[in-house]
Design a protein around this motif. Sequence first.
Motif, PDB file in Angstrom:
ATOM      1  N   PHE A  78       0.824  -1.207   0.000  1.00 19.27           N
ATOM      2  CA  PHE A  78       0.000   0.000   0.000  1.00 19.27           C
ATOM      3  C   PHE A  78       0.863   1.263   0.000  1.00 19.27           C
ATOM      4  O   PHE A  78       0.439   2.312   0.433  1.00 19.27           O
ATOM      5  N   GLN A  79       2.085   1.113  -0.528  1.00 16.94           N
ATOM      6  CA  GLN A  79       3.005   2.240  -0.460  1.00 16.94           C
ATOM      7  C   GLN A  79       2.764   3.287  -1.540  1.00 16.94           C
ATOM      8  O   GLN A  79       2.849   4.480  -1.280  1.00 16.94           O
ATOM      9  N   SER A  80       2.457   2.875  -2.763  1.00 15.15           N
ATOM     10  CA  SER A  80       2.280   3.861  -3.830  1.00 15.15           C
ATOM     11  C   SER A  80       1.644   3.230  -5.062  1.00 15.15           C
ATOM     12  O   SER A  80       1.733   2.009  -5.270  1.00 15.15           O
ATOM     13  N   PHE A  81       1.000   4.058  -5.870  1.00 19.91           N
ATOM     14  CA  PHE A  81       0.412   3.587  -7.121  1.00 19.91           C
ATOM     15  C   PHE A  81       1.505   3.164  -8.090  1.00 19.91           C
ATOM     16  O   PHE A  81       1.320   2.248  -8.901  1.00 19.91           O
ATOM     17  N   ASP A  82       2.654   3.810  -8.010  1.00 23.02           N
ATOM     18  CA  ASP A  82       3.795   3.500  -8.866  1.00 23.02           C
ATOM     19  C   ASP A  82       4.215   2.040  -8.679  1.00 23.02           C
ATOM     20  O   ASP A  82       4.604   1.362  -9.629  1.00 23.02           O
ATOM     21  N   PHE A  83       4.118   1.561  -7.452  1.00 21.36           N
ATOM     22  CA  PHE A  83       4.477   0.181  -7.137  1.00 21.36           C
ATOM     23  C   PHE A  83       3.600  -0.802  -7.925  1.00 21.36           C
ATOM     24  O   PHE A  83       4.090  -1.771  -8.510  1.00 21.36           O
ATOM     25  N   TYR A  84       2.295  -0.534  -7.983  1.00 22.12           N
ATOM     26  CA  TYR A  84       1.378  -1.412  -8.701  1.00 22.12           C
ATOM     27  C   TYR A  84       1.637  -1.382 -10.207  1.00 22.12           C
ATOM     28  O   TYR A  84       1.521  -2.405 -10.886  1.00 22.12           O
ATOM     29  N   LEU A  85       1.979  -0.217 -10.712  1.00 18.78           N
ATOM     30  CA  LEU A  85       2.258  -0.104 -12.143  1.00 18.78           C
ATOM     31  C   LEU A  85       3.484  -0.927 -12.527  1.00 18.78           C
ATOM     32  O   LEU A  85       3.515  -1.563 -13.584  1.00 18.78           O
ATOM     33  N   LYS A  86       4.483  -0.916 -11.672  1.00 18.75           N
ATOM     34  CA  LYS A  86       5.687  -1.712 -11.954  1.00 18.75           C
ATOM     35  C   LYS A  86       5.376  -3.206 -11.933  1.00 18.75           C
ATOM     36  O   LYS A  86       5.896  -3.972 -12.752  1.00 18.75           O
ATOM     37  N   LEU A  87       4.526  -3.622 -10.993  1.00 18.10           N
ATOM     38  CA  LEU A  87       4.122  -5.027 -10.965  1.00 18.10           C
ATOM     39  C   LEU A  87       3.343  -5.377 -12.229  1.00 18.10           C
ATOM     40  O   LEU A  87       3.516  -6.464 -12.798  1.00 18.10           O
ATOM     41  N   TYR A  96      10.933   0.991 -14.256  1.00 16.89           N
ATOM     42  CA  TYR A  96       9.936   0.311 -15.089  1.00 16.89           C
ATOM     43  C   TYR A  96      10.609  -0.638 -16.076  1.00 16.89           C
ATOM     44  O   TYR A  96      10.109  -1.745 -16.335  1.00 16.89           O
ATOM     45  N   LEU A  97      11.741  -0.224 -16.627  1.00 11.39           N
ATOM     46  CA  LEU A  97      12.461  -1.093 -17.560  1.00 11.39           C
ATOM     47  C   LEU A  97      12.984  -2.338 -16.857  1.00 11.39           C
ATOM     48  O   LEU A  97      12.909  -3.450 -17.400  1.00 11.39           O
ATOM     49  N   THR A  98      13.490  -2.158 -15.638  1.00  7.68           N
ATOM     50  CA  THR A  98      13.960  -3.297 -14.855  1.00  7.68           C
ATOM     51  C   THR A  98      12.806  -4.259 -14.580  1.00  7.68           C
ATOM     52  O   THR A  98      12.947  -5.478 -14.711  1.00  7.68           O
ATOM     53  N   ALA A  99      11.650  -3.710 -14.223  1.00  9.82           N
ATOM     54  CA  ALA A  99      10.473  -4.533 -13.953  1.00  9.82           C
ATOM     55  C   ALA A  99      10.081  -5.338 -15.192  1.00  9.82           C
ATOM     56  O   ALA A  99       9.754  -6.533 -15.101  1.00  9.82           O
ATOM     57  N   LEU A 100      10.119  -4.704 -16.362  1.00 14.57           N
ATOM     58  CA  LEU A 100       9.767  -5.394 -17.605  1.00 14.57           C
ATOM     59  C   LEU A 100      10.742  -6.532 -17.895  1.00 14.57           C
ATOM     60  O   LEU A 100      10.323  -7.637 -18.266  1.00 14.57           O
ATOM     61  N   LYS A 101      12.020  -6.273 -17.709  1.00  9.16           N
ATOM     62  CA  LYS A 101      13.026  -7.306 -17.962  1.00  9.16           C
ATOM     63  C   LYS A 101      12.852  -8.483 -17.016  1.00  9.16           C
ATOM     64  O   LYS A 101      12.991  -9.655 -17.415  1.00  9.16           O
ATOM     65  N   ILE A 102      12.542  -8.202 -15.758  1.00 10.15           N
ATOM     66  CA  ILE A 102      12.290  -9.280 -14.800  1.00 10.15           C
ATOM     67  C   ILE A 102      11.065 -10.077 -15.240  1.00 10.15           C
ATOM     68  O   ILE A 102      11.017 -11.302 -15.100  1.00 10.15           O
ATOM     69  N   PHE A 152       8.652 -12.028  -4.940  1.00  5.83           N
ATOM     70  CA  PHE A 152       7.487 -12.359  -4.117  1.00  5.83           C
ATOM     71  C   PHE A 152       6.287 -11.493  -4.504  1.00  5.83           C
ATOM     72  O   PHE A 152       5.170 -11.985  -4.648  1.00  5.83           O
ATOM     73  N   PHE A 153       6.530 -10.193  -4.661  1.00  2.93           N
ATOM     74  CA  PHE A 153       5.443  -9.277  -5.009  1.00  2.93           C
ATOM     75  C   PHE A 153       4.840  -9.641  -6.370  1.00  2.93           C
ATOM     76  O   PHE A 153       3.620  -9.627  -6.551  1.00  2.93           O
ATOM     77  N   LEU A 154       5.705  -9.966  -7.318  1.00  2.00           N
ATOM     78  CA  LEU A 154       5.249 -10.305  -8.663  1.00  2.00           C
ATOM     79  C   LEU A 154       4.446 -11.600  -8.664  1.00  2.00           C
ATOM     80  O   LEU A 154       3.606 -11.820  -9.545  1.00  2.00           O
ATOM     81  N   ALA A 155       4.686 -12.444  -7.673  1.00  2.00           N
ATOM     82  CA  ALA A 155       3.941 -13.705  -7.588  1.00  2.00           C
ATOM     83  C   ALA A 155       2.457 -13.456  -7.372  1.00  2.00           C
ATOM     84  O   ALA A 155       1.619 -14.265  -7.787  1.00  2.00           O
ATOM     85  N   VAL A 156       2.104 -12.357  -6.726  1.00  2.00           N
ATOM     86  CA  VAL A 156       0.703 -12.097  -6.390  1.00  2.00           C
ATOM     87  C   VAL A 156      -0.168 -11.985  -7.645  1.00  2.00           C
ATOM     88  O   VAL A 156      -1.120 -12.762  -7.813  1.00  2.00           O
TER      89      VAL A 156
END
Length: 270
Positions: A66-75, A140-146, A183-187
């Motif tokens: 629940f830290q930020s909307f940016d966090f959800y976008l990266k996921l 965001y680029l790192t998230a996409l690569k992961i 772990f977060f991406l697993a959700v």
Amino acid sequence: MNYFEAILLAIIEGITEYLPVSSTGHMIIASSFLQIADDDFTKLFTIVIQLGAILAVVVLYWKRFFQSFDFYLKLLVAFIPAVVLGLLLNDVIDELLESPLVVAISLVIGGVILLKVDDWFKSNEELDEDNPTAHTKISYLTALKIGFFQCIAMIPGTSRSGSTIVGGMTQKLNRKTAAEFSFFLAVPTMFGATAKKLYDYFGDGLVLTGEQINYLIIGNILAFIVAMIAIKSFIDYLSKKGFKIFGYYRIILGVALLLIHYFIYPLSVI
């Protein structure tokens, strides 16, 4: 399926879901040895009890969720590759999920890689004194690569957590940060997989009996409890010791399964 089998599979799910040893691979092998792998409900059960494991992450890291909307976008960005590739290769993936031999080979290959990972990315653990967060930031680029690395785990036995953690480390993340993002991406990933499996199951005209519903409830509760313990233990161990023990475990298990397949009993007909 009976209660013993449901409890055993749920414990295996909880232990292995967030470790780099492949929960899917372990579930395939375990259900094969129990001779229930071909049952439609077993296939549903092994996916749906991931919801319990999902809840474990949400509870342990609820402040981060629940830290930020940016966090959800990266996921979301990290989740997209698996959605696209999963839909395109759905039939191929379903076929691979029925092959314990594929799991055995993947365990060995993944184990060899884990033996080398700590040495390959040793510099990721050495924080820059002038920029102490250099190895903990996720763009965001790192998230996409992961997210693309996560697609490798569509091969059973590869390990979703292992693939995404290593993917994060290739982007200069330290072990702890890479593991937590995994772990977060697993959700969203496991929630999506569960929703699709339920849709397909009921879409084929299948229904759940009262006993099967009990199995799902028990399975999710156990997966949640065991996953809570496994996550906390894994993060602490990984930060201090690295991946080698998981690499050795994967190789030993994979080789044992291959020996069983070629010299005792073919895995495909267990």
